[in-house]
Design a protein around this motif. Structure first.
Motif, PDB file in Angstrom:
ATOM      1  N   THR A  73      16.038  84.326  17.947  1.00  0.00           N
ATOM      2  CA  THR A  73      15.566  83.831  19.246  1.00  0.00           C
ATOM      3  C   THR A  73      14.178  84.327  19.615  1.00  0.00           C
ATOM      4  OG1 THR A  73      16.709  85.672  20.307  1.00  0.00           O
ATOM      5  CG2 THR A  73      17.893  83.582  20.178  1.00  0.00           C
ATOM      6  N   ASN A  74      13.683  85.339  18.931  1.00  0.00           N
ATOM      7  CA  ASN A  74      12.349  85.841  19.268  1.00  0.00           C
ATOM      8  C   ASN A  74      11.489  85.981  18.017  1.00  0.00           C
ATOM      9  OD1 ASN A  74      13.614  88.072  18.110  1.00  0.00           O
ATOM     10  ND2 ASN A  74      12.458  89.526  19.340  1.00  0.00           N
TER      11      ASN A  74
ATOM     12  N   THR B 109      15.379  79.661  16.796  1.00  0.00           N
ATOM     13  CA  THR B 109      15.526  78.755  17.930  1.00  0.00           C
ATOM     14  C   THR B 109      14.326  77.836  18.118  1.00  0.00           C
ATOM     15  OG1 THR B 109      14.732  80.517  19.413  1.00  0.00           O
ATOM     16  CG2 THR B 109      17.124  80.254  19.184  1.00  0.00           C
ATOM     17  N   PHE B 110      13.209  78.126  17.468  1.00  0.00           N
ATOM     18  CA  PHE B 110      12.108  77.167  17.433  1.00  0.00           C
ATOM     19  C   PHE B 110      12.467  75.952  16.574  1.00  0.00           C
ATOM     20  CE2 PHE B 110       8.806  80.532  18.457  1.00  0.00           C
ATOM     21  CZ  PHE B 110       8.310  79.885  19.581  1.00  0.00           C
ATOM     22  N   GLY B 111      13.397  76.147  15.614  1.00  0.00           N
ATOM     23  CA  GLY B 111      13.742  75.078  14.683  1.00  0.00           C
ATOM     24  C   GLY B 111      12.674  74.851  13.633  1.00  0.00           C
ATOM     25  N   VAL B 112      11.948  75.908  13.269  1.00  0.00           N
ATOM     26  CA  VAL B 112      10.891  75.801  12.251  1.00  0.00           C
ATOM     27  C   VAL B 112      11.065  76.941  11.252  1.00  0.00           C
ATOM     28  CG1 VAL B 112       9.314  74.768  13.928  1.00  0.00           C
ATOM     29  CG2 VAL B 112       9.202  77.232  13.507  1.00  0.00           C
TER      30      VAL B 112
ATOM     31  N   GLY C 144      21.917  83.521  30.278  1.00  0.00           N
ATOM     32  CA  GLY C 144      20.914  82.622  29.719  1.00  0.00           C
ATOM     33  C   GLY C 144      20.035  83.274  28.667  1.00  0.00           C
ATOM     34  N   ILE C 145      20.268  84.562  28.387  1.00  0.00           N
ATOM     35  CA  ILE C 145      19.498  85.236  27.335  1.00  0.00           C
ATOM     36  C   ILE C 145      20.101  84.825  26.000  1.00  0.00           C
ATOM     37  CG2 ILE C 145      18.805  87.456  26.370  1.00  0.00           C
ATOM     38  CD1 ILE C 145      18.989  88.620  29.201  1.00  0.00           C
ATOM     39  N   PRO C 146      19.336  84.112  25.163  1.00  0.00           N
ATOM     40  CA  PRO C 146      19.946  83.485  23.983  1.00  0.00           C
ATOM     41  C   PRO C 146      20.176  84.419  22.808  1.00  0.00           C
ATOM     42  CG  PRO C 146      17.612  82.968  24.090  1.00  0.00           C
ATOM     43  CD  PRO C 146      17.931  83.750  25.339  1.00  0.00           C
TER      44      PRO C 146
ATOM     45  N   SER D 221      13.038  76.408  21.765  1.00  0.00           N
ATOM     46  CA  SER D 221      11.968  77.365  22.012  1.00  0.00           C
ATOM     47  C   SER D 221      12.493  78.753  21.673  1.00  0.00           C
ATOM     48  CB  SER D 221      11.522  77.316  23.478  1.00  0.00           C
ATOM     49  OG  SER D 221      12.450  77.988  24.312  1.00  0.00           O
ATOM     50  N   ALA D 222      11.615  79.751  21.830  1.00  0.00           N
ATOM     51  CA  ALA D 222      12.024  81.140  21.617  1.00  0.00           C
ATOM     52  C   ALA D 222      11.977  81.915  22.917  1.00  0.00           C
ATOM     53  CB  ALA D 222      11.135  81.796  20.568  1.00  0.00           C
ATOM     54  N   GLY D 223      12.120  81.203  24.043  1.00  0.00           N
ATOM     55  CA  GLY D 223      12.020  81.872  25.329  1.00  0.00           C
ATOM     56  C   GLY D 223      10.573  82.175  25.661  1.00  0.00           C
TER      57      GLY D 223
END
Length: 339
Positions: free
Chosen positions: A71-72, A31-34, A132-134, A256-258
């Motif tokens: 996501t994390n 989810t950072f896209g990196v 909202g927890i991805p 982002s990653a939350g």
């Protein structure tokens, strides 16, 4: 044993077909896209396939990294050597117990929004705090995900895992183990699966990825058993919408990653990072969010090294000023430079 990506790809292709890819960009799965490429990428969507994949990698001594929705996790710019597998187990069943409760048996790969949207219209509550927890429910077990005084541990009865700990030393097939709630060591953003994944900071203040194991993690969450309670579908929908709107108001819209750091006891990581003057700080294409200082966002073209640099800066400045050792919620994976 040296990992030969082409041999591994061809063998896994024979087992898992279209679910296998070579040199898959991990930025697509974070989810950072990196993140750079995975040598071999596999998606598994049944318990049998997950156990089968772990068995093959244990026998062949191929490094295997298991992931969920990404996501994390922060994947290194150099990517990940070996096999990276996404747990995509989405099947679920609901057993109505006839007393105003039900029991949900669900695959670890299902996302919070999806399962909530499946059960709430049927009048089943228990997970409505998490729209909202991805991440996935499996990832939610590892970090005991939650918000506003609610967490997964409050409704979780058991988890089934694929246990590959014996495979580290020798090519032993994994076993499937069920842990009851009392065996999970659940607390704020913590479970028995979390301690071995914590990112440490070295003497220079750089985040250091946990040592790579052959099968990572060695205990893979596969299935969950969750208690549900009967409720009014319209009321449940109203609560879900309220949680979604709150997160929309308070969290940044960029990738982002939350939350980056756990909140320390009696305080908030975002407050501490803002207090040391880092809110809005930019490094390359990454930024400590101007909306919430405990978020690092990709404002365009960010690299993993940019994100890690902001993690380092935030951790060090808070430690220097307040003496608080903030703990990362995000895991570092892949080929990070050794300090």
């Amino acid at each position: 044993m040296t990992f030969d990506a082409e041999i591994a790809y061809n063998e896994l292709l024979a087992h898992f077909g279209r679910h296998v890819r070579r040199d898959e960009p991990l930025a697509r799965h974070c989810t950072f896209g990196v993140g750079g490429p995975a040598d071999v990428w596999v998606s598994v969507d049944t318990p049998e396939d997950l156990v089968g994949l772990v068995t093959i990698c244990a026998e062949q001594r191929w490094p295997l990294l298991i992931t969920g929705n990404g996501t994390n996790v922060l994947y290194a710019d150099a990517g990940v050597r070996g096999v990276v597998a996404r747990v995509a187990l989405n099947a679920f069943t609901i057993e109505d117990r006839g007393d105003g409760t039900a029991f949900l048996t669900v695959g670890a790969g299902i996302s919070w929004p999806r399962i909530i949207n499946e059960i709430a219209p049927k009048g089943w509550g228990g997970l409505e705090f998490g729209p909202g927890i991805p991440g996935t429910l499996g990832g939610g077990v590892v970090s005991n995900a939650g918000v506003h005084g609610h967490d997964l541990g409050q409704v979780l009865e058991w988890v089934e895992i694929v246990d590959a700990r014996q495979s580290e030393e020798r090519p032993v097939a994994p076993t499937v183990v069920r842990y009851q709630h009392s065996e999970l060591d659940l607390s704020y953003r913590h479970s028995r699966f979390r301690s071995q994944r914590r990112v440490q900071f070295d003497e220079e203040g750089n985040p250091v990825a946990a040592p790579r194991q052959l099968i990572e993690p060695a205990e893979i969450v596969m299935q969950l058993g969750i208690r549900l309670t009967q409720g009014d579908p319209q009321q449940l929908r109203a609560e879900i919408d309220e949680h979604k709107q709150y997160r929309k108001r308070t969290q940044p819209p960029q990738q982002s990653a939350g939350s980056i750091f756990k909140n320390p006891a009696g305080d908030y990581a975002g407050r501490l990072i803002e207090a040391v003057g880092l809110k809005g700080q930019i490094q390359g294409g990454a930024q400590i969010s101007e909306r919430h200082a405990n978020f690092i966002v990709n404002v365009g073209g960010a690299r993993a090294d940019d994100v890690a640099a902001l993690m380092r800066e935030a951790h060090q400045r808070v430690y220097d000023r307040f003496g608080i050792d903030l703990e990362l919620e995000v895991e570092l994976r892949g080929e990070w430079k050794v300090s």
